[in-house]
Design a protein around this motif. Sequence first.
Motif, mmCIF file in Angstrom:
data_model
loop_
_atom_site.group_PDB
_atom_site.id
_atom_site.type_symbol
_atom_site.label_atom_id
_atom_site.label_comp_id
_atom_site.label_asym_id
_atom_site.label_seq_id
_atom_site.Cartn_x
_atom_site.Cartn_y
_atom_site.Cartn_z
ATOM 1 N N CYS A 97 0.747 -1.175 0.074
ATOM 2 C CA CYS A 97 0.148 -0.455 0.475
ATOM 3 C C CYS A 97 1.236 0.756 -0.224
ATOM 4 N N LYS A 98 0.458 1.838 -0.762
ATOM 5 C CA LYS A 98 1.161 3.673 -1.021
ATOM 6 C C LYS A 98 0.553 4.640 -0.522
ATOM 7 N N ALA A 99 1.054 5.759 0.020
ATOM 8 C CA ALA A 99 -0.141 7.109 0.512
ATOM 9 C C ALA A 99 0.790 7.441 -0.289
ATOM 10 N N GLN A 100 0.731 8.888 -1.001
ATOM 11 C CA GLN A 100 0.679 10.045 -1.674
ATOM 12 C C GLN A 100 -0.171 11.531 -1.223
ATOM 13 N N PHE A 101 0.746 12.370 -1.573
ATOM 14 C CA PHE A 101 0.625 13.703 -1.013
ATOM 15 C C PHE A 101 1.656 14.747 -1.874
ATOM 16 N N LEU A 102 2.284 15.227 -3.028
ATOM 17 C CA LEU A 102 2.765 15.751 -3.637
ATOM 18 C C LEU A 102 4.249 15.438 -3.158
ATOM 19 N N SER A 103 5.070 15.940 -2.323
ATOM 20 C CA SER A 103 6.358 15.128 -2.649
ATOM 21 C C SER A 103 6.345 13.657 -1.161
ATOM 22 N N ARG A 104 5.333 13.913 -0.564
ATOM 23 C CA ARG A 104 5.213 13.587 0.695
ATOM 24 C C ARG A 104 5.071 11.372 0.249
ATOM 25 N N VAL A 105 6.192 10.627 0.376
ATOM 26 C CA VAL A 105 5.381 9.141 0.321
ATOM 27 C C VAL A 105 5.385 8.239 1.156
ATOM 28 N N TYR A 106 4.884 7.208 0.860
ATOM 29 C CA TYR A 106 4.778 5.888 2.293
ATOM 30 C C TYR A 106 4.321 4.832 2.063
ATOM 31 N N TRP A 107 5.150 4.268 2.314
ATOM 32 C CA TRP A 107 4.736 2.177 2.086
ATOM 33 C C TRP A 107 3.931 2.139 3.155
ATOM 34 N N GLY A 108 3.930 1.077 3.294
ATOM 35 C CA GLY A 108 4.111 -0.447 4.115
ATOM 36 C C GLY A 108 4.689 -0.742 4.465
ATOM 37 N N ARG A 109 4.665 -2.095 4.807
ATOM 38 C CA ARG A 109 5.305 -3.208 4.901
ATOM 39 C C ARG A 109 4.862 -4.459 3.714
ATOM 40 N N GLY A 110 3.664 -4.738 3.496
ATOM 41 C CA GLY A 110 3.475 -5.833 2.135
ATOM 42 C C GLY A 110 2.513 -6.680 2.796
ATOM 43 N N THR A 111 1.855 -7.197 2.549
ATOM 44 C CA THR A 111 1.372 -8.882 2.749
ATOM 45 C C THR A 111 1.285 -9.972 1.569
ATOM 46 N N GLN A 112 1.733 -10.995 1.953
ATOM 47 C CA GLN A 112 1.989 -11.578 0.518
ATOM 48 C C GLN A 112 0.757 -12.361 0.338
ATOM 49 N N VAL A 113 0.508 -12.394 -1.042
ATOM 50 C CA VAL A 113 -0.567 -13.200 -1.579
ATOM 51 C C VAL A 113 -0.386 -14.201 -2.497
ATOM 52 N N THR A 114 -0.788 -15.623 -2.840
ATOM 53 C CA THR A 114 0.083 -16.990 -3.398
ATOM 54 C C THR A 114 -1.491 -17.164 -4.442
ATOM 55 N N VAL A 115 -1.863 -17.206 -5.047
ATOM 56 C CA VAL A 115 -2.525 -18.169 -5.548
ATOM 57 C C VAL A 115 -1.785 -18.947 -6.412
ATOM 58 N N SER A 116 -2.245 -20.554 -5.719
ATOM 59 C CA SER A 116 -1.240 -21.763 -6.598
ATOM 60 C C SER A 116 -2.593 -22.625 -5.882
ATOM 61 N N SER A 117 -2.709 -23.841 -5.952
ATOM 62 C CA SER A 117 -3.426 -24.586 -6.124
ATOM 63 C C SER A 117 -2.394 -26.122 -5.536
#
Length: 117
Positions: A97-117
Amino acid sequence: QVQLVESGGGLVQPGGSLRLSCAASGSSFSGYTMAWYRQVPGKQRELVASITPGGSSSPNYADSVKGRFTMSRDNAKNTVYLQMNSLKPEDTAVYYCKAQFLSRVYWGRGTQVTVSS
């Protein structure tokens, strides 16, 4: 300062669905453009979807997810969502996830998505 925490990732079979959430803390969430990105090892992070601060305009989507993914935001809850349907193995990635306002940018740490049978 904005802190972002993603949740909702996991293992799902092809054709299945997941809903990711990104909770934001800090001020002025409603003024930020929000976006979801994803990244697989060895590749650049790619934009999946983005939404304007007010959310009044339709979100923008990568061609690879159009018609399958839906991004939304709830400014009252300081949260954005990514509903992912008809998932494919190639959707496997860490989603950020990313948030941006003008030059301010913030990121989250992420979440893993795995699509597999």
